[in-house]
Structures are given as structure tokens and as C-alpha cells.
Design a protein around this motif. Sequence first.
Motif, short mmCIF file in Angstrom:
data_model
loop_
_atom_site.label_atom_id
_atom_site.label_comp_id
_atom_site.label_asym_id
_atom_site.label_seq_id
_atom_site.Cartn_x
_atom_site.Cartn_y
_atom_site.Cartn_z
N ARG A 211 -14.34 96.14 -28.38
CA ARG A 211 -15.43 96.17 -29.34
C ARG A 211 -16.72 95.82 -28.62
NH1 ARG A 211 -16.50 91.75 -34.03
NH2 ARG A 211 -18.33 92.73 -34.98
N PRO A 212 -17.67 96.75 -28.49
CA PRO A 212 -18.91 96.47 -27.77
C PRO A 212 -19.83 95.54 -28.56
CG PRO A 212 -19.00 98.64 -28.75
CD PRO A 212 -17.61 98.12 -29.00
N ALA A 213 -20.68 94.83 -27.81
CA ALA A 213 -21.64 93.95 -28.47
C ALA A 213 -22.53 94.75 -29.41
CB ALA A 213 -22.48 93.21 -27.43
N GLN A 214 -22.94 95.92 -28.97
CA GLN A 214 -23.65 96.85 -29.83
C GLN A 214 -22.90 98.17 -29.78
OE1 GLN A 214 -27.68 97.07 -28.41
NE2 GLN A 214 -28.31 95.34 -29.67
N ALA A 215 -22.48 98.64 -30.94
CA ALA A 215 -21.64 99.84 -30.98
C ALA A 215 -22.41 101.04 -30.45
CB ALA A 215 -21.19 100.11 -32.42
N PRO A 216 -21.79 101.85 -29.60
CA PRO A 216 -22.44 103.07 -29.14
C PRO A 216 -22.62 104.03 -30.30
CG PRO A 216 -20.13 103.05 -28.52
CD PRO A 216 -20.41 101.71 -29.09
N PRO A 217 -23.61 104.90 -30.25
CA PRO A 217 -23.83 105.82 -31.36
C PRO A 217 -22.69 106.81 -31.55
CG PRO A 217 -25.22 106.37 -29.47
CD PRO A 217 -24.61 105.04 -29.19
N ASP A 218 -21.96 107.09 -30.50
CA ASP A 218 -20.84 108.02 -30.59
C ASP A 218 -19.64 107.37 -29.92
OD1 ASP A 218 -18.95 110.00 -30.42
OD2 ASP A 218 -20.37 111.58 -29.88
N LEU A 219 -18.77 106.74 -30.73
CA LEU A 219 -17.63 106.00 -30.18
C LEU A 219 -16.68 106.93 -29.44
CD1 LEU A 219 -16.03 103.38 -29.91
CD2 LEU A 219 -15.02 103.85 -32.15
N LEU A 220 -16.47 108.14 -29.95
CA LEU A 220 -15.55 109.07 -29.31
C LEU A 220 -16.06 109.48 -27.93
CD1 LEU A 220 -14.54 111.29 -32.34
CD2 LEU A 220 -13.37 109.29 -31.42
N ARG A 221 -17.37 109.74 -27.81
CA ARG A 221 -17.93 110.07 -26.50
C ARG A 221 -17.81 108.87 -25.57
NH1 ARG A 221 -23.90 112.21 -26.59
NH2 ARG A 221 -22.80 113.90 -27.68
N HIS A 222 -18.02 107.68 -26.11
CA HIS A 222 -17.87 106.45 -25.31
C HIS A 222 -16.44 106.35 -24.77
CE1 HIS A 222 -18.42 102.23 -24.19
NE2 HIS A 222 -17.36 101.91 -24.93
N LEU A 223 -15.45 106.67 -25.62
CA LEU A 223 -14.06 106.61 -25.19
C LEU A 223 -13.80 107.61 -24.08
CD1 LEU A 223 -11.14 105.71 -25.43
CD2 LEU A 223 -10.88 107.25 -27.38
N GLY A 240 -15.73 98.31 -22.72
CA GLY A 240 -15.12 99.59 -22.38
C GLY A 240 -13.68 99.66 -22.85
N ILE A 241 -12.86 100.20 -21.96
CA ILE A 241 -11.46 100.42 -22.32
C ILE A 241 -10.55 99.77 -21.29
CG2 ILE A 241 -11.41 102.64 -21.11
CD1 ILE A 241 -9.55 103.63 -23.34
N ALA A 242 -9.49 99.16 -21.76
CA ALA A 242 -8.49 98.57 -20.88
C ALA A 242 -7.22 99.41 -20.98
CB ALA A 242 -8.20 97.13 -21.29
#
Length: 301
Positions: A211-223, A240-242
Motif C-alpha cells: 500500500r503506497p503512502a500516496q496511491a498511484p493514479p493507475d494501480l494496474l499500471r503501477h503493478l 512496490g511489490i514483494a
Amino acid sequence: MTNPRSGGGKTARYGLTQRAEDMDAQVWTTSVERDAASLARNAVQQGAQVLGVVGGDGTVSAVAAVAADTGRSLVVVPAGTRNHFARDLGLDLRDPGQALDALVDGEPAQVDLGMLGSRVFVNNVSFGMYADALLEPGYRDDKPRAFATVAPDYLKGRQWVEARVDTPWGTVEFPQAVLISNNPYHLATPRWLGRRFSLTTGQLGAIVLKRPAQAPPDLLRHLRDELRQHKRGADPPDEGIAVWSAPGITLHGDVRHLDAGLDGEAVRLPLPVLCAIRPGALRVLLPKDRPGIPPEYAARH
């Protein structure tokens, strides 16, 4: 054991009941009163040495649990929507009936089973957006609508999993999503993303989206970006992702229960949630004529 509702009625569409009966197999059909596990136990009590299951991952996992506990072989016929376990066994999803050939001259193989407490899973257990979508009324009839209902809060960082997950890099608190699989998923090649080319590693696979401190505008792109970074061998970033593998994975927290998706079925689980692997717990019979591992993948590994 057949589930007539799996895959939108694939059992009837492919004539799988008739094909099995033509091979002298006794066919038992699930209903509101008779679930797949109870039918499998009845079959064992009546002397069945091989159990067959026609359905998706949820139905397969129920019968696989009985087969593993009673030392019976299992024939899997892919008649669900996604058929992840059957696909990763190398079965032909385009012609489910071919899997029935294993009743005649099946090749035995020992594969692992995932465990969620005392429950078996053949594909995965998930927490977060997918689990919430499963709980939406009418999910089976309109999956896109169910995901569209729950997705916005996750995509905007307003919703998360009320738990903590222990990872090799420390504890992740309140992740965006958690996916624990029976053997790790392949992540390095986009074409084969999400495949498991081995079900015998003796390891669970884990993917935790922090869970990011500030959510990215596009979570799927972030993933997608984080998965690309993981493929390059980078350590998981703070936001990020573990991704890792282990014989056991635990979720703990302060709430009493978590909603989860267990092989595509909605469940509610008490905390802590303990996941483990049973190496080689299930004996499957596979047809000799099957697609198997994609040859272009096998050539590179």
C-alpha cells in the motif's frame, strides 16, 4: 464428480457425462444437497480407487483434498472458466474430454497441494480486490460488473487488506493485494505471465502489492511497472511489490476475519491465516496425449 454449473455449463456443452459413462465410469453430479467433497467421500466408501472431477479449480480442489487424504489417484477434466490447475498440468483446455483418456492409460504424477489451514487449494488464495468481487451479488453471472463495483476504491488507494504479511524484507502492513499460489507463478515472460511450469517445487508463491503512502493514479499500471522491475532482479522497493517463494506464509492482524478468494470461491477466514505446502501430496493421472509445457518455453529452460 461433475459440476454442471462450472464454466457456464461446459459439462453439457462438451458431452462430458456421456463420454465418461461410455468409458464405464460412474458419474456423480453435484447439487445443492450434494457437494463435490461429499460425493467423492461416498465414492471412496463404495470402493472407488480413482476419482475423477469435471469442473473448475474450486470443484477440483474439493475432490483433490479427498483424493490426497485417502490415497486415491485423481483425473482432472477441465470444465471451469479458467482451469488454472488443469492448464498447468499440461491438459488440453480446448478439448476437455481428452482428459478422460487418463481413465484408460493415465500416466501417474505426484504434485503439490497448497494448504490454507486444513483446506486445500490447487491454484491460489487471494485477498483484496478479487476476493471482494467474489462477494458481490451476481458475480458468477456478471463478473465485469462485480469487478467494476469494487475496483475504484482499490485503484484510488481507499481500500486495502486489513492484515500484515511477513515477507523476507520485513512485515508489510495493510497491503493493497495479496496472492498466495500453490507453487510460484512465472513472471519473467509476458506471454506466460501467471503460468506455473512446475507443480512440484515444494514452495508457495507469494505476490504482495504494498500500500503506497500516496496511491498511484493507475494501480494496474503501477503493478505492471513493479513486475518489470522485479524481472530485472531489483529488490522490492519501499512502495512496490514483494514477490518470493516459501514453504509457509502467514497473514496476521487485529480484525477477526478476512474475506478471501479460495480457488475462485468466496470464503471468510479467521486470523491469523496460515498457508503451507504439502509436497507431492496428490497423485494425478494424466492422458498421454496432452499439450504439456509450451515447447518454446521448454527450449529456453
